[in-house]
Structure formats: structure tokens, C-alpha cells
Scaffold this active site. Structure first.
Site: not given
Ligand code: GLC
Length: 555
Positions: A21, A202, A327-328, A29, A25, A256
Site C-alpha cells: 500500500d 478466469d 488467491h483462492d 495499489d 489507505d 483457469e
Molecule cells: C475464479 C477466481 C475466483 C473468483 C471466481 C469467479 O475462480 O479465481 O477468485 O471468485 O473465478 O470469478
């Protein structure tokens, strides 16, 4: 042999909200990212995957885009993004960004228009359908959202239902409409012209739906997949994007691959088919669940190896992505290294095992210092997926018990805490506050500390990344699992032109005697890498300590 650039490098995923950051805030970023490019260069990575920075109401943290041509104010401005690209170029680091086009946000102008009337020009950008029952108040079919609950929401104004495979704030685009495909092609070209090198697409496997909208086969949680995973004209639409956009640049496009079957991935990533460069597959992320639902107490290494073996056998025209975190997903040390006494050894072992495999390796921010899961309490669940699971599970006692018992280990929040740069109050992520949480173990696990410690995870990662970059044996070498049925050891070779790596990893906290006498013809080898103090010439058939990894090199 000359190969496409992405086969030579290690990628690093940045989740911008939690990385750095610069404006105090509490939200990471773009300028924050720029300030850390020296760190990334020093680490040795050759590319970044940047999670969404587009304008978004952030209902699903940027995976719900309301304008594909704008940068969210949270992350800065388009000038900041241009500067990022310029600085990355100077450092010879590539960048791929998320392309989230299975759905938009319901705040995207296309959807706002689409909702207005059934004859609005944007109506057909989305998937609208009359409901069932006399008054049409029942959903058109039984498909469910990937985030649980029905995949349809009723719109009282136009008296039809719209489809959303995620939340009701993420309406699915109608890819059968050529205008939608053209819009997406334009979006890709716009970002290519800005200088990005590719996209991580995605949930791209879901984009085409069976528009007869038959009911899906009943499954415990998720219904309808057979009607929308790489369905119908999927390959044709992807080829269109490849031809009209992706192939015009020296790009790297990854999918993905949720729900994708082996054969379909083979087709979609075969270089000759001109679709994707690679898929992000999921088998190894689901092996620690029984029936996809209940987490196993103990790691089932054989299952893990089966999933690796499946994807490591891909023909040479195909290419794989390798990852242990994103991140998931929960943090890999917390997931696999159950005995926390061996945190450092475990983190090093996991990365070694990943990096020597065939494919482009990805590191998720913080993985390189062994960041762990967050000690989640009920009040810490802020992610929309956790909330949906809670809503569903809280109806029954067993559901509530399972939520409390297991959710903390698998919730996406674990990956979304602040990057731990140092031991200051906000871990050096921000100087004043954080949008989510700082893991209290920042005093022990942080970049600053590890930079000064020669035996740290960070410096181990650095040497491994250097070894992986432009390494022919790892890129092209034949893969062989030497002990596929061993419950504790994962031992494989990579061989190319008379050179061989023998990678041996113990996935448990007990010592194991390794015996390769029946499967490997050499008895003595040269250890080039280890997470214990082991080096030089060694007997191969030796005892491996808890979570020990050893790499032998033969030529
Ligand atoms: C993918 C992303 C995830 C998101 C989902 C819906 O799996 O990695 O974070 O919630 O798609 O877009």
C-alpha cells in the site's frame, strides 16, 4: 532449442489488494507494486500474474468487473498502470493480467442496460430466460451457482430470470452472441496495446452454456456442469479470440480449467490447435477432500502423486502450469506441513518438489517466505464465498459443526492477508491500516528477516528460481515417478540428453529409509540441493529426515 518465453521463467502472482500500500489507505495499489519491483527482480522471477485491477464494486474482490477499460481507484490510475508496464519492461519482467469474461459485475453498464427491457440492445449480452410454473416464478432449471444456491435470479421488472454461475452480482455473459465475443476481442487487444503479455482467463471453461437449459444431473453441491464445461462451440469461440487477438502478439494465455477433463485439456492446449498455451488444473487441489467435501486428516500422498503423474504425462505439444497456492487456496505450508516445528524445511520441500516438474511454476505472494494460514475466527470471514457457505451450512447442526471445524483450513481469506514485508505494526504492507488482516506471525515470518538469513526460505527460493530459469532438463526432460505407491515419499526423475535430476521428497514428519535399488541403477549420486545440510557425494539409498528434500544431479 528455442522455446516460447513463458517456458523459461518462474511466475509470481500478485494479489494487488494485499501486496503493498503506497498511499496509506490500507489497500494495496499499483504504485506499491512498482516500489517492490527490485525485490521481484532480485528474487529472479520472469513474469507476474496480476489479479484484477479493473473498476469493480469488489463484491468478489475484483472478479466482478464493472468497466474493462478502467483501473479501480483503489489501485490508482491508468497512468500508474502504464508506468508499471514501463518499469516491468526495463526489468525484463513479463506481465499477464486476469481476463474475467464468463461474467461481469451487475454494475457493468451492459447489464444495467440489459435489465431495462426485453428489447434493449444489450438484453442478449446476458442469459435471460422465462421461469417455470404458471406464473414463471420458479427458476428455469436446477443448475446451481459454484458459490452454492440457485444459478438464477428473478428480475421483477422484466419478469425473467438471469443466469449467474457465481453470485447474483456476477451475471453470466452470453457468448453465443457475436457482439459479446467482439467486445471481448476488443478488450484483449486494448490491454495488449498497453503492453501486457497475456491473460489468465478466469473460469473460461464455463463460458458456453447449453441453451436448451435442460436440468443437470443431481450432484451433492454443484449441479449442471455437463451443460457448461467446455460445452458446444467452446473451441470455436476460443479459436476466434486466438485468431483475432492473442496470436497477433507474442502472448501467453492460460485458462483457469475448472471442471475440465483430461482429453479436453489436451485438445485445448495442443500448440497446433491454436487455443490456449496452458491450463491451470485442479486435481491436486482437491485430493485432500473425501468426496470433494470432507477434508482428510492426513495427506494422501498417493492421490497427490496420481494427480501430478496425470498432468506430467502430457505430450510435448502441451504445456502445464504448476502451483501450490493462489488467491483462492489456503497456504501450502499450512495445508501440507502438519508438524509446524518443520515449517521452514516443509516450505522448501514443497517448492523443490513443484519446481522440478514440467511446466511454468507459479509462486503466490508470500509463499516465498512461507506465509501461513490466518487463525480465522467467526468474525474474520469476509469473503463472499465463505459467506455463501456459511449461509448454506448454518441451517443444520452438522453444517455448522463442519463449517467451524474445516472452513478455517480452506477459506480463501487465508491467502488474502497482508504481505509480510517486515515486523512493523502493519507488516510493512501499509503504514497506517489494512483492509483485511495482518497475520500475527509477521514478527517471525517476514521478508526483512529472511533477507538477512542465509538459510531462509526466501534465499532458498531464490537459488531454486535461478536454477529453474532456462533449464533445459527441467523444461524438456522426461518425467518418471519412481515410487508411485510409496505412502510417504515422492521420488521422480527428469532426464534429458544424458543429464538427470533425481528429486526425492519426504512429505511427512517421520524419518523414512529410501530404497531405490530396484528402480534406479545408480547407488551414489551428487546432491546439488537439500533443505538440510546435505551436499556432495552421497549414497542414494539413505534415510530422509522429516520433510527432507534432496536433489541429485547426474551427467
Ligand atoms: C475464479 C477466481 C475466483 C473468483 C471466481 C469467479 O475462480 O479465481 O477468485 O471468485 O473465478 O470469478
Amino acid at each position: 532449442m528455442k522455446t516460447r518465453w513463458y517456458k523459461d521463467v518462474v511466475f509470481y502472482q500478485i494479489y494487488p489488494r494485499s501486496f503493498c500500500d503506497s498511499k496509506s489507505d490500507g489497500i494495496g495499489d499499483i504504485k506499491g507494486i512498482i516500489s517492490k519491483l527490485d525485490y521481484l527482480k532480485e528474487l529472479g522471477i520472469g513474469g507476474i500474474w496480476l489479479s484484477p485491477i479493473y473498476k469493480s464494486p469488489n463484491f468478489d474482490m475484483g472478479y466482478d468487473i464493472s468497466d474493462y477499460y478502467k483501473v479501480s481507484k483503489d489501485y490508482g490510475t491508468m497512468e500508474d498502470f502504464d508506468l508499471l508496464i514501463k518499469e516491468l519492461k526495463k526489468k525484463d519482467i513479463k506481465i499477464i493480467i486476469d481476463l474475467v469474461v464468463n461474467h461481469t459485475s451487475d454494475e457493468h453498464n451492459w447489464f444495467i442496460e440489459s435489465k431495462k427491457s426485453i428489447d434493449n440492445p444489450y438484453r442478449n449480452y446476458y442469459i435471460w430466460k422465462k421461469g417455470k410454473g404458471k406464473d414463471g416464478l420458479k427458476p428455469p432449471n436446477n443448475w446451481t451457482s459454484r458459490f452454492l444456491g440457485p444459478a438464477w435470479t428473478y428480475d421483477g421488472n422484466t419478469k425473467e430470470w438471469y443466469l449467474h454461475l457465481f453470485t447474483d452480482k456476477q451475471p453470466d455473459l452470453n457468448w453465443d452472441n457475436i457482439k459479446v465475443r467482439e467486445e471481448i476481442k476488443d478488450i484483449c487487444n486494448y490491454w495488449f496495446e498497453k503492453g501486457v503479455n497475456g491473460f489468465r482467463c478466469d473460469v473460461i471453461t464455463y463460458i458456453v452454456k447449453n441453451q436448451t437449459f435442460e436440468n443437470g444431473k443431481y450432484k451433492p453441491l454443484i449441479v449442471g456442469d455437463e451443460h457448461f464445461v467446455m460445452y458446444g462451440k467452446w473451441h470455436e469461440y476460443i479459436k476466434y479470440l486466438h485468431k483475432e487477438s492473442w496470436s497477433k502478439y507474442d502472448s501467453y494465455i492460460i485458462a483457469e480449467g475448472m471442471g475440465a477433463k483430461y482429453k479436453d485439456v489436451l485438445d485445448a492446449t495442443n500448440e497446433l490447435n491454436k487455443e490456449f498455451d496452458s491450463f491451470i488444473t485442479f486435481d491436486h487441489m482437491s485430493i485432500d477432500f473425501i468426496k470433494g467435501l470432507i477434508p482428510r486428516k492426513k495427506l494422501n500422498l498417493i492421490k497427490l502423486k496420481i494427480s501430478y503423474n496425470k498432468w506430467q504425462q502430457l505430450p510435448k505439444e502441451n504445456w502445464q502450469t504448476l502451483y501450490n497456492e493462489n488467491h483462492d487456496q489456503p497456504r501450502s505450508v499450512s495445508r501440507y506441513i502438519k508438524n509446524t516445528e518443520y515449517h521452514d524445511e516443509g516450505a522448501k520441500m514443497l517448492f523443490t518438489t513443484e519446481v522440478f516438474l514440467k511446466g511454468t511454476p507459479y509462486i503466490f505472494q508470500g509463499q516465498e517466505i512461507g506465509m501461513t494460514n490466518y487463525p480465522l475466527k467467526m468474525e474474520d470471514y469476509n469473503d463472499i464465498f465463505s459467506q455463501m457457505v456459511f449461509k448454506k451450512s448454518s441451517k443444520t447442526l452438522i453444517g455448522r459443526t463442519l463449517f467451524k471445524k474445516y472452513m478455517s483450513s480452506y477459506a480463501r481469506e487465508n491467502a488474502r492477508t497482508s504481505m509480510q514485508w517486515n515486523d512493523s505494526a502493519f507488516a510493512g504492507f501499509s503504514s497506517s491500516k489494512v483492509w483485511y488482516r495482518v497475520n500475527p506471525n509477521k514478527d517471525r515470518i517476514n521478508v526483512d528477516k529472511q533477507q538477512k538469513n542465509l538459510s531462509s526460505i526466501l534465499l532458498y527460493y531464490k537459488s531454486l528460481i535461478a536454477l529453474r530459469t532456462n533449464n533445459e532438463v527441467i523444461k524438456f526432460g522426461e518425467y518418471k515417478d519412481l515410487l508411485p505407491t510409496h505412502k510417504m515419499l515422492y521420488v521422480y526423475t527428469r532426464s534429458y540428453k544424458n543429464k538427470t535430476y533425481l528429486v526425492c521428497s519426504n512429505f511427512f514428519d517421520k524419518e523414512v529409509k529410501m530404497d531405490l535399488s530396484k528402480v534406479f541403477d545408480k547407488k551414489i549420486g551428487f546432491v546439488i540441493l537439500s533443505n538440510y545440510e546435505v551436499a556432495g557425494e552421497r549414497n542414494i539409498n539413505d534415510i530422509l529426515k522429516p520433510y527432507e528434500t534432496r536433489v541429485f544431479y547426474f551427467k
